[in-house]
Design an enzyme around this catalytic site. Structure first.
Site, PDB file in Angstrom:
ATOM      1  N   GLU A   1     -67.000  -9.445 101.809  1.00  0.00           N
ATOM      2  CA  GLU A   1     -68.052 -10.455 101.891  1.00  0.00           C
ATOM      3  C   GLU A   1     -69.167 -10.152 100.901  1.00  0.00           C
ATOM      4  O   GLU A   1     -69.680  -9.027 100.839  1.00  0.00           O
ATOM      5  CB  GLU A   1     -68.618 -10.504 103.311  1.00  0.00           C
ATOM      6  CG  GLU A   1     -69.367 -11.782 103.645  1.00  0.00           C
ATOM      7  CD  GLU A   1     -68.440 -12.980 103.761  1.00  0.00           C
ATOM      8  OE1 GLU A   1     -68.673 -13.964 103.020  1.00  0.00           O
ATOM      9  OE2 GLU A   1     -67.519 -12.943 104.573  1.00  0.00           O
TER      10      GLU A   1
ATOM     11  N   ASN B   1     -63.718 -18.384 105.764  1.00  0.00           N
ATOM     12  CA  ASN B   1     -64.600 -18.059 104.633  1.00  0.00           C
ATOM     13  C   ASN B   1     -65.496 -19.202 104.185  1.00  0.00           C
ATOM     14  O   ASN B   1     -66.007 -19.181 103.072  1.00  0.00           O
ATOM     15  CB  ASN B   1     -63.772 -17.570 103.435  1.00  0.00           C
ATOM     16  CG  ASN B   1     -64.575 -16.659 102.520  1.00  0.00           C
ATOM     17  OD1 ASN B   1     -65.649 -16.197 102.881  1.00  0.00           O
ATOM     18  ND2 ASN B   1     -64.062 -16.403 101.332  1.00  0.00           N
TER      19      ASN B   1
ATOM     20  N   TRP C   1     -59.569 -28.004 127.441  1.00  0.00           N
ATOM     21  CA  TRP C   1     -60.816 -27.270 127.259  1.00  0.00           C
ATOM     22  C   TRP C   1     -61.927 -27.864 128.124  1.00  0.00           C
ATOM     23  O   TRP C   1     -63.101 -27.622 127.876  1.00  0.00           O
ATOM     24  CB  TRP C   1     -61.233 -27.299 125.786  1.00  0.00           C
ATOM     25  CG  TRP C   1     -60.381 -26.449 124.898  1.00  0.00           C
ATOM     26  CD1 TRP C   1     -60.626 -25.174 124.498  1.00  0.00           C
ATOM     27  CD2 TRP C   1     -59.114 -26.791 124.292  1.00  0.00           C
ATOM     28  NE1 TRP C   1     -59.619 -24.701 123.689  1.00  0.00           N
ATOM     29  CE2 TRP C   1     -58.681 -25.673 123.543  1.00  0.00           C
ATOM     30  CE3 TRP C   1     -58.318 -27.928 124.320  1.00  0.00           C
ATOM     31  CZ2 TRP C   1     -57.486 -25.665 122.825  1.00  0.00           C
ATOM     32  CZ3 TRP C   1     -57.129 -27.929 123.620  1.00  0.00           C
ATOM     33  CH2 TRP C   1     -56.721 -26.802 122.872  1.00  0.00           C
TER      34      TRP C   1
ATOM     35  N   GLU D   1     -65.206 -12.619  96.138  1.00  0.00           N
ATOM     36  CA  GLU D   1     -65.302 -13.518  97.294  1.00  0.00           C
ATOM     37  C   GLU D   1     -66.075 -14.780  96.946  1.00  0.00           C
ATOM     38  O   GLU D   1     -65.691 -15.887  97.321  1.00  0.00           O
ATOM     39  CB  GLU D   1     -65.977 -12.768  98.464  1.00  0.00           C
ATOM     40  CG  GLU D   1     -65.983 -13.528  99.772  1.00  0.00           C
ATOM     41  CD  GLU D   1     -67.290 -14.263 100.009  1.00  0.00           C
ATOM     42  OE1 GLU D   1     -67.327 -15.136 100.891  1.00  0.00           O
ATOM     43  OE2 GLU D   1     -68.286 -13.959  99.304  1.00  0.00           O
TER      44      GLU D   1
ATOM     45  N   ASP E   1     -68.927 -21.370 103.895  1.00  0.00           N
ATOM     46  CA  ASP E   1     -70.362 -21.138 104.015  1.00  0.00           C
ATOM     47  C   ASP E   1     -70.924 -22.084 105.069  1.00  0.00           C
ATOM     48  O   ASP E   1     -70.447 -23.209 105.237  1.00  0.00           O
ATOM     49  CB  ASP E   1     -71.067 -21.396 102.681  1.00  0.00           C
ATOM     50  CG  ASP E   1     -70.857 -20.259 101.683  1.00  0.00           C
ATOM     51  OD1 ASP E   1     -70.272 -19.233 102.074  1.00  0.00           O
ATOM     52  OD2 ASP E   1     -71.284 -20.417 100.527  1.00  0.00           O
TER      53      ASP E   1
ATOM     54  N   TYR F   1     -65.921 -21.747 124.219  1.00  0.00           N
ATOM     55  CA  TYR F   1     -65.640 -20.716 123.210  1.00  0.00           C
ATOM     56  C   TYR F   1     -65.235 -21.332 121.885  1.00  0.00           C
ATOM     57  O   TYR F   1     -65.261 -20.685 120.842  1.00  0.00           O
ATOM     58  CB  TYR F   1     -64.551 -19.752 123.709  1.00  0.00           C
ATOM     59  CG  TYR F   1     -63.138 -20.227 123.504  1.00  0.00           C
ATOM     60  CD1 TYR F   1     -62.415 -19.846 122.385  1.00  0.00           C
ATOM     61  CD2 TYR F   1     -62.535 -21.099 124.406  1.00  0.00           C
ATOM     62  CE1 TYR F   1     -61.128 -20.298 122.184  1.00  0.00           C
ATOM     63  CE2 TYR F   1     -61.245 -21.545 124.213  1.00  0.00           C
ATOM     64  CZ  TYR F   1     -60.547 -21.135 123.106  1.00  0.00           C
ATOM     65  OH  TYR F   1     -59.274 -21.599 122.910  1.00  0.00           O
TER      66      TYR F   1
END
Length: 619
Positions: free
Chosen positions: A372, A323, A165, A377, A325, A446
């Site tokens: 979401e 998923n 990378w 969820e 936070d 990326y």
């Protein structure tokens, strides 16, 4: 392999056995049955005979060795898949799509899996053999996929692909040049297990899918946009800000990749509670170690969806990718950090794979997470975070009446031109609000790893009650032209505070600068065994010369991988080149072409070519 008393009158299911189905004079024809739990791999058949003249043993020619594979058509096999359309797609289709970019600018490139090409089966079994794991465990697809997850990358066991990378690919092939798995796997096999240079996530994912389909395990390549990389098992993505609300680069080890590519594979999971069979996430990209080795999975998508991160293998890492936070922490004068904001919808968007039976994109986000913001969820997140290293990080939600979002118009900015975005501030209260807003634009890999900051701004904005205010944001080409790397990825970080309420605003928006496609035009008919011609056209979008441009082309049944050293292409110049080749297989085929140079990458194109059989043309 079989004793004489194992020859049966009639075959039964469930174990190794053989029966005579035909006998003529001194020749017999045997039918051999294998159990659905049989070890996969290369088998050598040895026949022993006993008669009045003595004993003799015959060993079959190695060229006729028997290859045992998993069987998704067999109901008793752990990889059984009952849909014929899905078997056609996930086992037999040798061409597919891999998605990249950002959730707002989804790009697609055609990938040649080539699992049925000459020599690929032997090469895939060679990869398994190179793992030096006991072949007694090769009848279990859970174990085999875990082994192959480690063998697709090179760090621990000199696996197939060496990741890079850095932006410097001078000692190998740039990851964006590859358009299929065949050349990579053949090179690894030919060089007796020397890792091939170089790959990034979509290359690891494409090769992994090829190997699994080749061995009979249904597989699909999957792209997750805004994919989190959790480095501390917190199951949160943490962003640290200083007293002035600017990112603290050296502390921000967690990252959100614009996109990340891995592989789903299909199998039963008798090692987990009922309901966790079916699609499993496996990843060949070396991100974090699992039990001391760079590998990931198989992680049940059902377990990930429900936050059951304690179920093996590596469900916690996959959960964080899709998923977690995003929590913002601000440094206080005494050096401690306090949570100032959290984003609950920052990661795991537009999870994509090629649709069954077509080239359309299929959004499978619902298989990885509940809708979401739904109660299901949020419950899944809370269940998962109980097992994370920062289980106490969550605080009660605070009232918020000002919002900030970034809006991308159309398909987004093009490389070589100025980039324009809109920052929308919205005051939902019935009182005036004053916002101090900081913006910082960074060039990113990326993978979400920071490279350099190219623009910083600060603005004070007054919002009237219930007012929505759109701020124009612009990045001139001259500010980024010498900074871009590989995927032309950028990230705009916004942070600020509302003067009247001390509410904190924070968000990060990733986008890419779009590259042009190659235009491929077949000329004349395509017939097996006859030379055909294609014209490849390209326009340089940059106001600078592209140096040492290389075109790479391949296509199963059309031609083997070919590299064309084209030379330089002038600023904003249009060029075309003509190439000929002789198709070897009839039917619908795909020709894949990519362009690579130091100044511009991720340029590619594909053309559908229907090849006619010579006999049908003659008639």
């Amino acid at each position: 392999m079989f004793l004489q008393n194992q020859l049966l009158e009639e075959l039964e299911d469930g174990h190794w056995e053989a029966a005579v189905v035909k006998q003529e004079d001194r020749r017999i024809k045997l039918s051999v049955n294998s159990p659905p739990t049989a070890v996969i791999g290369r088998y050598q058949l040895t026949v022993g005979t006993t008669c009045t003249n003595g004993q003799d043993t015959f060993t079959q020619d190695p060229a006729n060795d028997i290859y045992m594979l998993f069987n998704p058509w067999c109901e008793d096999d752990s990889v059984f898949m009952d849909s014929e359309a899905e078997r056609q797609e996930y086992v037999l289709n040798d061409v597919g799509k891999i998605y990249y970019g950002t959730e707002y600018q989804i790009g697609a490139r055609t990938w040649n899996y080539g699992q049925f090409n000459d020599g690929i089966l032997a090469a895939c079994l060679f990869i398994l053999e190179r793992s030096r794991t006991p072949n007694s465990g090769w009848g279990d697809p859970i174990n085999v996929t875990r082994i192959l997850s480690a063998m697709v990358n090179s760090p621990n066991d000199l696996g197939v692909i060496e990741g890079n990378w850095s932006g410097d690919y001078s000692l190998g092939t740039s990851p964006t040049v590859w358009s299929g798995s065949v050349e990579i796997i053949n090179e690894y096999y030919k060089n007796k297990g020397t890792p091939v240079k170089y790959g990034q996530c979509w290359v690891f994912g494409g090769v992994f899918t090829t190997v699994l389909r080749c061995l009979g395990i249904p597989a699909r390549t999957v792209t997750n946009f805004s994919s989190a990389h959790d480095t501390d098992v917190s199951l949160t993505t943490d962003v640290y800000l200083d007293e002035e609300m600017e990112p603290i680069t050296y502390l921000n080890r967690d990252s959100i990749w614009n996109f990340h590519v891995w592989t789903d594979c299909w199998m039963a999971r008798p090692d987990l509670p009922p309901g966790n069979g079916g699609w499993q996430a496996v990843d060949g990209t070396p991100q974090e170690t699992s039990q001391g080795t760079f590998r990931c999975g198989p992680a049940s998508l059902a377990a990930v969806r429900n936050g059951q991160v304690y179920l093996k293998h590596d469900s916690a890492f996959v959960f964080a990718e899709v998923n977690s936070d995003k929590i913002y922490w601000q440094k206080s004068k005494d050096g401690t950090f306090s949570q100032v904001y959290s984003e609950k919808n920052a990661v795991g968007h537009s999870i994509s794979t090629k649709a069954v039976g077509s080239d359309e994109r299929n959004d499978i986000t619902h298989l990885y997470k509940h809708p979401e913001g739904s109660e299901e969820e949020r419950i899944a997140v809370e269940i998962a975070c109980r097992y994370g290293s920062k289980a106490a990080a969550y605080s009660s939600p605070t009232a918020e009446d000002v919002t900030v979002e970034v809006i991308l118009e159309g398909d987004g900015p093009k490389i070589g031109a100025d980039a324009e975005l809109t920052i929308r501030l919205k005051n939902m209260s019935s009182e005036k609000r004053t916002v101090t807003l900081h913006s910082q634009l960074a060039i990113m890999y990326y993978t979400g790893v920071y490279k350099d900051t190219v623009k910083k701004d600060k603005a004070d904005v007054e919002l009237l009650p219930k007012e929505e205010n759109d701020l124009a944001w612009e990045l001139e080409y001259k500010m980024y032209k010498d900074q871009l790397i590989d995927q032309a990825a950028l990230m705009l970080t916004l942070s600020g505070r509302v003067k009247e309420t001390q509410q904190v605003l924070a968000t990060q928006f990733s986008f890419r600068l779009r590259t042009p496609d190659l235009v491929i035009k077949p000329i004349g008919k395509a017939v097996v065994g006859e030379k055909m011609v294609v014209e490849i056209s390209f326009t340089n979008p940059l106001p600078q010369v592209l140096k040492a441009v290389i075109f790479h082309m391949e296509g199963t049944g059309l031609l083997a991988a070919r590299k064309i050293e084209f030379g330089d292409i002038g600023r904003h110049a249009s060029v075309s080149l003509v190439q000929d080749f002789v198709p070897s297989l009839p039917g619908p085929r795909k020709l894949l072409v990519s362009l690579d140079c130091k100044q511009l990458t991720q340029v590619h194109g594909a053309s559908d070519i229907t090849v006619e059989d010579k006999s049908s043309v003659a008639s």
